[in-house]
Scaffold this active site. Structure first.
Site, PDB file in Angstrom:
ATOM      1  N   ASP A 146      -2.924   4.811  -2.221  1.00  0.00           N
ATOM      2  CA  ASP A 146      -3.839   5.508  -1.318  1.00  0.00           C
ATOM      3  C   ASP A 146      -4.265   6.867  -1.908  1.00  0.00           C
ATOM      4  O   ASP A 146      -3.413   7.599  -2.442  1.00  0.00           O
ATOM      5  CB  ASP A 146      -3.097   5.733   0.013  1.00  0.00           C
ATOM      6  CG  ASP A 146      -3.995   6.210   1.130  1.00  0.00           C
ATOM      7  OD1 ASP A 146      -4.957   5.495   1.457  1.00  0.00           O
ATOM      8  OD2 ASP A 146      -3.742   7.305   1.677  1.00  0.00           O
ATOM      9  N   ASP A 201       0.850  -1.182   0.000  1.00  0.00           N
ATOM     10  CA  ASP A 201       0.000   0.000   0.000  1.00  0.00           C
ATOM     11  C   ASP A 201       0.895   1.245   0.000  1.00  0.00           C
ATOM     12  O   ASP A 201       1.656   1.469   0.943  1.00  0.00           O
ATOM     13  CB  ASP A 201      -0.844  -0.051   1.294  1.00  0.00           C
ATOM     14  CG  ASP A 201      -2.119   0.749   1.224  1.00  0.00           C
ATOM     15  OD1 ASP A 201      -2.137   1.759   0.521  1.00  0.00           O
ATOM     16  OD2 ASP A 201      -3.085   0.357   1.912  1.00  0.00           O
ATOM     17  N   HIS A 224     -10.919  -1.218   5.473  1.00  0.00           N
ATOM     18  CA  HIS A 224     -10.589  -0.801   6.834  1.00  0.00           C
ATOM     19  C   HIS A 224     -11.135   0.581   7.186  1.00  0.00           C
ATOM     20  O   HIS A 224     -10.891   1.069   8.284  1.00  0.00           O
ATOM     21  CB  HIS A 224      -9.070  -0.810   6.982  1.00  0.00           C
ATOM     22  CG  HIS A 224      -8.423   0.176   6.045  1.00  0.00           C
ATOM     23  ND1 HIS A 224      -8.424   0.016   4.672  1.00  0.00           N
ATOM     24  CD2 HIS A 224      -7.793   1.354   6.277  1.00  0.00           C
ATOM     25  CE1 HIS A 224      -7.826   1.044   4.112  1.00  0.00           C
ATOM     26  NE2 HIS A 224      -7.430   1.871   5.066  1.00  0.00           N
ATOM     27  N   ASP A 225     -11.798   1.234   6.240  1.00  0.00           N
ATOM     28  CA  ASP A 225     -12.388   2.554   6.512  1.00  0.00           C
ATOM     29  C   ASP A 225     -13.911   2.484   6.610  1.00  0.00           C
ATOM     30  O   ASP A 225     -14.565   3.521   6.771  1.00  0.00           O
ATOM     31  CB  ASP A 225     -12.060   3.538   5.376  1.00  0.00           C
ATOM     32  CG  ASP A 225     -10.579   3.842   5.258  1.00  0.00           C
ATOM     33  OD1 ASP A 225      -9.872   3.789   6.288  1.00  0.00           O
ATOM     34  OD2 ASP A 225     -10.134   4.124   4.131  1.00  0.00           O
ATOM     35  N   GLU A 273      -7.041   4.173  -5.034  1.00  0.00           N
ATOM     36  CA  GLU A 273      -8.187   4.566  -4.228  1.00  0.00           C
ATOM     37  C   GLU A 273      -8.593   5.979  -4.633  1.00  0.00           C
ATOM     38  O   GLU A 273      -7.781   6.910  -4.548  1.00  0.00           O
ATOM     39  CB  GLU A 273      -7.827   4.532  -2.737  1.00  0.00           C
ATOM     40  CG  GLU A 273      -9.047   4.776  -1.866  1.00  0.00           C
ATOM     41  CD  GLU A 273      -8.703   5.246  -0.472  1.00  0.00           C
ATOM     42  OE1 GLU A 273      -9.494   4.998   0.449  1.00  0.00           O
ATOM     43  OE2 GLU A 273      -7.646   5.881  -0.285  1.00  0.00           O
TER      44      GLU A 273
HETATM   45  O1  TEU Z   1      -8.616   6.757   2.928  1.00  0.00           O
HETATM   46  C1  TEU Z   1      -9.052   7.877   2.258  1.00  0.00           C
HETATM   47  C2  TEU Z   1     -10.359   8.317   2.619  1.00  0.00           C
HETATM   48  O2  TEU Z   1     -10.891   9.090   1.841  1.00  0.00           O
HETATM   49  C3  TEU Z   1     -11.000   7.826   3.869  1.00  0.00           C
HETATM   50  O3  TEU Z   1     -10.192   8.059   4.962  1.00  0.00           O
HETATM   51  C4  TEU Z   1     -12.249   8.527   4.042  1.00  0.00           C
HETATM   52  O4  TEU Z   1     -12.029   9.900   4.086  1.00  0.00           O
HETATM   53  C5  TEU Z   1     -12.926   8.127   5.302  1.00  0.00           C
HETATM   54  O5  TEU Z   1     -12.884   6.764   5.486  1.00  0.00           O
HETATM   55  C6  TEU Z   1     -14.350   8.535   5.188  1.00  0.00           C
HETATM   56  O6  TEU Z   1     -14.669   9.312   6.262  1.00  0.00           O
HETATM   57  C7  TEU Z   1      -7.293   6.408   2.821  1.00  0.00           C
HETATM   58  C8  TEU Z   1      -7.018   5.233   3.717  1.00  0.00           C
HETATM   59  O7  TEU Z   1      -7.747   4.134   3.277  1.00  0.00           O
HETATM   60  C9  TEU Z   1      -7.326   5.632   5.134  1.00  0.00           C
HETATM   61  O8  TEU Z   1      -7.196   4.565   6.024  1.00  0.00           O
HETATM   62  C10 TEU Z   1      -6.395   6.755   5.501  1.00  0.00           C
HETATM   63  O9  TEU Z   1      -6.735   7.251   6.768  1.00  0.00           O
HETATM   64  C11 TEU Z   1      -6.455   7.901   4.499  1.00  0.00           C
HETATM   65  O10 TEU Z   1      -6.419   7.463   3.149  1.00  0.00           O
HETATM   66  C12 TEU Z   1      -5.282   8.814   4.687  1.00  0.00           C
HETATM   67  O11 TEU Z   1      -4.104   8.175   4.255  1.00  0.00           O
END
Ligand code: TEU
Ligand code: CA
Length: 543
Positions: free
Chosen positions: A196, A96, A320-321, A246
């Site tokens: 990411d 990642d 994971h989000d 992403e």
């Molecule tokens: O996530 C990007 C992202 O847009 C999410 O964090 C989203 O804003 C949130 O889940 C919705 O409220 C990526 C990664 O997957 C995340 O774990 C990181 O925190 C983020 O980027 C920053 O690197």
């Protein structure tokens, strides 16, 4: 091109997957020890979330050094062993890459803070009075997206946490540094990369206030994003590897450009519009029941138009989000098994590469926490305070956090019904839901009708029936948006996929399945297509 269309990819959130040394934190050796399990699932690749040196304010998405492994997760030797052992097992490894920002502990940012002009150009610093940020943009984790540095008299941009400073991709040296990182990991034998929030890397030439929103319209799919991606892919020679970007608040046309092979950018994209159908007025921290009309329309539009225009989707509900899909779009109490299987069928049979997020394959649910102290995620903790500040009671705020917290997807993988779900012999860094006593790998491996057994079948079907990877897709109208149905076509064969999105029986007589069709998989017994769908029923017919 790699075989990504035929593949199933498994996402590992390393901190919560498997702990090998009893410190309560998942690690690289833990993943190595579960390679046989991953093999038994039938998956082709694992995507491992960031395991690089990091202060862990955002669990590794705040990288302090792209060339070293966080000791919490193991050593460089462990990473090498994971890559080679996975290869021997027949599993590819994707790492990642967090290239939109670095941790403020990264050496580059530290040099910038010390006033070194070369490194200040690596980030986005703007002049301005100490009481007024350069723009009114809002951080994705709440609050202003700018932080003032008194001794420099400047502000720096952070679209995420204050300790995640956005890189300036307009500085050629930054792009060269990031290419070096890719080449380093490519040489280690990785098979692919997840990038990411990669559609946020190109910021506008002029920074202005957003009077309509939080600023995202100025930097999402920004002015040079395609150019920079092409350059990165070309100069690192990763075109034939599996790559997934992403894409935050993206558009369909941009996703076509990111993934159409002629553009030489990425294999596929994650987009998130279908995961906002339960956001009230588009706001994550305002609840509303999932709008199934919107959900069906988004799937239909993205699936059909990505196909027409030659793009390729990653298909998924969990990562994971996100909260757990069975708790969010299914019913984890009355129809736990049926709804988890239905949701899996819906995404695995679509046109795209399916992702399985750890624990999804056993039907893991949202957390059962009763206090804010049990949460760990920086975003959840920030928003809890923001919600209280807006005048919500602590009960209301906690209820919203419970529905929306990223920690719902971050609880430890439930391996057994024993202590800590078999995740660790120590104290887990985040609490294990009590339902691990019946939702766990050990129990489900022994049960031919478990959610786990169903996922194995879905994954195997993709290998057996080329129509799943190669077929065209067309959505069918069942007369209600509570049924999502589509047909895939390939070499004069058809695959009908019919899903009841509700906990009620529904009339599906409008959908016509040829009489000689064979049922490939479904979450209820019975071979023939019946006009009535049972609660959360999913059925797949091959004709
Ligand atoms: O996530 C990007 C992202 O847009 C999410 O964090 C989203 O804003 C949130 O889940 C919705 O409220 C990526 C990664 O997957 C995340 O774990 C990181 O925190 C983020 O980027 C920053 O690197
Ligand atoms: Ca550990």
């Amino acid at each position: 091109m790699s075989d990504f269309k035929k593949s199933t990819i498994y996402q590992i959130y390393i901190k919560s997957f498997k702990d090998s040394n009893g410190d309560g934190i998942g690690d690289l050796s833990g993943i190595r020890s579960e390679l046989p399990y991953l093999k038994s699932l039938g998956i082709d690749y694992i995507w491992v979330t960031p395991c690089f040196k990091s202060p862990m304010n955002d669990n590794g998405y705040d990288v302090a050094d792209y060339y070293s492994i966080n000791p919490m997760f193991g050593t460089m030797e462990d990473a090498d062993s994971l890559i080679s052992e996975a290869r021997e097992t027949g599993i590819g490894v994707m790492f990642d890459m967090v290239f939109n920002h670095t941790s403020t502990e990264h050496e580059w940012f530290q040099k910038a803070l010390a006033g070194d002009p070369e490194y200040m150009d690596y980030y986005i610093f703007k002049d301005g009075p100490s009481d007024t940020p350069p723009t009114n943009w809002v951080s994705k984790f709440g609050g202003s997206a700018w932080e003032y540095v008194p001794h420099l008299g400047k502000w720096y941009l952070h679209l995420f946490d204050v300790t995640q400073a956005d890189l300036n991709w307009d500085t050629p040296k930054v792009r060269e540094e990031l290419k070096k990182v890719i080449l380093f990991w490519k040489a280690k034998g990785l098979n692919g990369f997840r990038f990411d929030v990669v559609n946020l890397i190109s910021k506008p030439a002029v920074f202005e206030n957003d009077y309509e929103g939080d600023g995202r319209r100025f930097y999402s799919d920004g002015p040079h994003v395609h150019e920079y991606l092409k350059e990165l892919v070309r100069d690192t020679g990763i075109e034939d590897m599996v790559t997934v970007g992403e894409m935050s608040s993206t558009s369909l046309d941009n996703c076509v450009r990111y993934t159409n092979p002629a553009e030489r950018e990425l294999s596929m994209v994650f987009s998130f519009h279908h995961l906002k159908v339960d956001y009230k007025d588009g706001f994550k921290w305002a609840l509303k029941p999932a709008d199934l009309t919107e959900l069906r329309k988004l799937f239909k539009d993205w699936q059909e138009q990505m196909q027409e225009k030659g793009g390729w989707n990653a298909t998924f509900f969990c990562n994971h989000d996100q909260p757990r899909t069975v708790s969010r779009f299914g019913d984890d109490k009355n129809y736990w098994k049926a709804s988890a299987k239905m949701l899996a069928t819906l995404t695995h049979m679509m046109r795209g590469t399916p992702y399985v997020y750890q624990g999804e394959e056993i039907g893991m649910t949202n957390v059962d926490y009763s206090s804010i102290d049990q949460y760990r995620d920086v975003e959840s903790l920030n928003y809890y305070k923001i919600l209280l500040g807006e005048g919500k009671s602590s009960e209301e705020a906690l209820h919203i956090i419970h529905e929306r917290s990223r920690d719902n997807g971050r609880t430890p993988m439930q391996w057994t019904g024993g202590e800590n779900g078999g995740f660790t012999t120590g104290t887990p860094w985040i609490g294990v839901p009590a339902n691990h006593t019946y939702i766990n790998v050990e129990t489900e491996e022994k049960d031919a009708h478990s959610i786990l057994s169903y996922y194995k079948k879905l994954i195997a079907l993709r290998k057996e029936y080329p129509i799943i990877a190669e077929g065209t897709i067309r959505f069918l109208d069942a007369g209600t948006d509570e049924i999502i149905a589509y047909v895939r076509e390939y070499e004069h064969r058809q695959l009908f996929v019919i899903c009841n999105m509700t906990g009620r029986s529904l009339d599906a007589s409008r959908i016509e399945v040829p009489s000689g069709a064979q049922k490939l998989i479904g979450n209820y017994h019975g071979k023939m297509f019946l006009n009535e769908l049972k609660p959360y029923e999913a059925a797949v017919y091959f004709a």
